[in-house]
Design an enzyme around this catalytic site. Structure first.
Site, PDB file in Angstrom:
ATOM      1  CG  ASN A 109      38.243  42.347  41.235  1.00  0.00           C
ATOM      2  OD1 ASN A 109      39.218  42.755  41.869  1.00  0.00           O
ATOM      3  ND2 ASN A 109      38.063  42.641  39.937  1.00  0.00           N
ATOM      4  CG  PHE A 113      47.279  45.790  42.539  1.00  0.00           C
ATOM      5  CD1 PHE A 113      46.445  45.343  41.525  1.00  0.00           C
ATOM      6  CD2 PHE A 113      47.967  47.004  42.333  1.00  0.00           C
ATOM      7  CE1 PHE A 113      46.265  46.071  40.362  1.00  0.00           C
ATOM      8  CE2 PHE A 113      47.797  47.732  41.168  1.00  0.00           C
ATOM      9  CZ  PHE A 113      46.942  47.269  40.185  1.00  0.00           C
ATOM     10  CB  SER A 173      43.627  48.246  39.293  1.00  0.00           C
ATOM     11  OG  SER A 173      42.885  47.817  40.418  1.00  0.00           O
ATOM     12  CG  ASN A 175      39.517  47.079  43.086  1.00  0.00           C
ATOM     13  OD1 ASN A 175      38.487  47.673  43.382  1.00  0.00           O
ATOM     14  ND2 ASN A 175      39.547  46.075  42.226  1.00  0.00           N
ATOM     15  CB  THR A 176      45.582  50.509  43.603  1.00  0.00           C
ATOM     16  OG1 THR A 176      45.811  49.102  43.713  1.00  0.00           O
ATOM     17  CG2 THR A 176      46.762  51.246  44.198  1.00  0.00           C
ATOM     18  CE  LYS A 215      43.488  45.121  32.156  1.00  0.00           C
ATOM     19  NZ  LYS A 215      43.539  43.776  32.711  1.00  0.00           N
ATOM     20  CG  ASN A 244      41.621  46.926  34.901  1.00  0.00           C
ATOM     21  OD1 ASN A 244      40.962  46.100  35.534  1.00  0.00           O
ATOM     22  ND2 ASN A 244      42.904  47.144  35.124  1.00  0.00           N
TER      23      ASN A 244
HETATM   24  C1  LIG Z   1      38.945  38.808  40.209  1.00  0.00           C
HETATM   25  C2  LIG Z   1      39.612  39.691  39.201  1.00  0.00           C
HETATM   26  C3  LIG Z   1      40.896  40.157  39.436  1.00  0.00           C
HETATM   27  C4  LIG Z   1      41.527  40.972  38.515  1.00  0.00           C
HETATM   28  N1  LIG Z   1      42.803  41.404  38.756  1.00  0.00           N
HETATM   29  C5  LIG Z   1      43.437  42.161  37.837  1.00  0.00           C
HETATM   30  C6  LIG Z   1      44.774  42.567  38.039  1.00  0.00           C
HETATM   31  O1  LIG Z   1      45.406  42.228  39.029  1.00  0.00           O
HETATM   32  N2  LIG Z   1      45.351  43.350  37.079  1.00  0.00           N
HETATM   33  C7  LIG Z   1      44.691  43.744  35.954  1.00  0.00           C
HETATM   34  O2  LIG Z   1      45.267  44.438  35.114  1.00  0.00           O
HETATM   35  N3  LIG Z   1      43.430  43.346  35.724  1.00  0.00           N
HETATM   36  C8  LIG Z   1      42.789  42.576  36.629  1.00  0.00           C
HETATM   37  N4  LIG Z   1      41.512  42.172  36.406  1.00  0.00           N
HETATM   38  C9  LIG Z   1      40.807  42.672  35.187  1.00  0.00           C
HETATM   39  C10 LIG Z   1      40.845  41.670  34.043  1.00  0.00           C
HETATM   40  O3  LIG Z   1      42.154  41.434  33.608  1.00  0.00           O
HETATM   41  C11 LIG Z   1      40.004  42.194  32.850  1.00  0.00           C
HETATM   42  O4  LIG Z   1      40.615  43.373  32.360  1.00  0.00           O
HETATM   43  C12 LIG Z   1      38.581  42.524  33.253  1.00  0.00           C
HETATM   44  O5  LIG Z   1      38.079  41.591  34.168  1.00  0.00           O
HETATM   45  C13 LIG Z   1      37.642  42.566  32.036  1.00  0.00           C
HETATM   46  O6  LIG Z   1      37.613  41.322  31.369  1.00  0.00           O
HETATM   47  P1  LIG Z   1      36.480  40.215  31.617  1.00  0.00           P
HETATM   48  O7  LIG Z   1      35.161  40.892  31.491  1.00  0.00           O
HETATM   49  O8  LIG Z   1      36.747  39.161  30.577  1.00  0.00           O
HETATM   50  O9  LIG Z   1      36.681  39.697  32.998  1.00  0.00           O
HETATM   51  C14 LIG Z   1      40.849  41.352  37.319  1.00  0.00           C
HETATM   52  C15 LIG Z   1      39.562  40.873  37.077  1.00  0.00           C
HETATM   53  C16 LIG Z   1      38.932  40.059  37.996  1.00  0.00           C
HETATM   54  C17 LIG Z   1      37.534  39.560  37.709  1.00  0.00           C
END
Ligand SMILES: Cc1cc2nc3c(=O)[nH]c(=O)nc-3n(C[C@H](O)[C@H](O)[C@H](O)COP(=O)(O)O)c2cc1C
Length: 337
Positions: A109, A113, A173, A175-176, A215, A244
């Protein structure tokens, strides 16, 4: 049941299916249908002065604006983290920005934000009936220069702390642009000094201590993990979420999406995030609880996180691929570990 729903949802573009499924869940909640299936999963535990019904939480990013907290709470999560919330509304990156790697059980992704801003989230939380542990994950707006990032975190803290069980400072993140530079020692030290002062001020003013959680990324070197751990201890931070999404593409060989920019989550992230947790735990011991997240798709991957030193877990991609039944299965791993 979920495998059938998933088959249909996975036919749709990922962002569309994300929106449709959450809206459908909300409607089911309004009609009282989720209550029929709702599960209270009891595996209680206490960390950061908070009481968790069970140690399996929803990771940030699924419900950015607190639109679905009440509905999601019926699924049995021990805690829910919303956000990332920024001070002002922002659109995020242009679509498409979400990619499903089905064979790899992964997601890439680059949402960036996308959220409706702190005031909108406050309105939603005023209406919410959820009384469980609620984490609110905060970040900076894209156009805020990095040397003024602390101002954005402070604005979010002041607006959102009254509704939060804990606040997560998201500096990881991918992506920022440049956000991850806030993990560097000098920047992190300065940011956390500011945030601790806010926490203290809030505590005096409102007689409530709101734990601060940081985080971090999975793409840190051993030395960086060590430095971050030292700062978290020195600043008396209450918890740390590891990790993350990753910018690495290890474990992705064939997917046509592998060259898409963004953060990778799900199965290929599991080992990398468990390694970070292990290293972090070596430095922190049990002084600061670690919330483990990244590629938890089943009992085995959850057990690896517990063994690495995590005290609570969060899921996102595993929840998308395996459905709500995963929460109960994972809670049992904790009980038997
Ligand atoms: C589509 C998507 C959007 C996410 N948006 C955020 C976010 O806004 N803030 C954040 O701290 N982590 C965000 N994450 C990261 C998740 O909270 C998590 O840390 C990461 O996906 C690893 O866990 P997972 O493998 O169970 O998905 C996002 C993950 C995905 C897949």
């Amino acid at each position: 049941m979920y495998s059938l729903i998933k088959k249909i949802l996975f036919l749709l573009d990922p962002e569309t299916s994300h929106t449709i499924s959450l809206k459908a869940l909300k409607w089911c909640h309004r009609l009282g249908l989720t209550k029929l299936f709702s599960t209270k999963i009891k595996a209680p535990c206490e960390f950061m002065g908070l009481h968790f019904e069970n140690p399996i939480g929803l990771a940030a990013g699924l419900d950015k604006n607190a639109d679905y907290v009440d509905a999601l709470s019926d699924l049995g999560f021990g805690f829910i983290e919303i956000g990332t919330v920024t001070p002002r509304t922002q659109m995020g990156n242009p679509k498409p920005r979400l990619f499903r790697l089905v064979n790899e059980e992964a997601i890439i992704n680059r949402m960036g934000f996308n959220n409706k801003g702190a005031d909108y989230v406050v309105k939603n939380l005023k209406k919410s009936r959820y009384r469980g542990v609620l984490g609110i994950n905060i970040g900076k707006n894209k156009e805020t220069p990095l040397d003024q990032a602390a101002d954005d975190y402070v604005i979010c803290f002041r607006k959102l702390a009254p509704f939060a069980s804990y606040i997560t400072i998201n500096i990881s993140s991918p992506n920022t642009p440049d956000l991850r530079n806030l993990q560097a020692s000098a920047q992190l030290d300065a940011l956390l000094t500011t945030m601790k002062a806010e926490q203290q001020y809030f505590n005096v003013e409102y007689q409530r201590y709101v734990p601060l959680v940081v985080k971090i990324a999975p793409d840190l070197t051993d030395d960086e993990v060590k430095e971050i751990a030292a700062i978290l201890i020195a600043k008396k931070i209450d918890g740390v979420i590891a990790t993350n999404t990753t910018i690495s593409r290890d474990g992705i060989n064939e997917s046509r999406y592998k060259n898409e920019a963004g953060g990778l989550s799900g199965k290929p992230l599991q080992k990398r995030s468990a390694d970070i947790i292990k290293k972090l735990h070596q430095h922190l011991q049990d002084r600061i609880p670690i919330i483990g997240v990244g590629g938890i798709m089943d009992e085995a991957s959850a057990n690896e996180k517990w063994k690495a030193g995590a005290k609570l877990l969060q899921i996102y991609t595993g929840f998308i691929f395996k459905g709500p039944g995963l929460i109960k299965r994972l809670s049992r791993t904790k009980m038997s570990s």
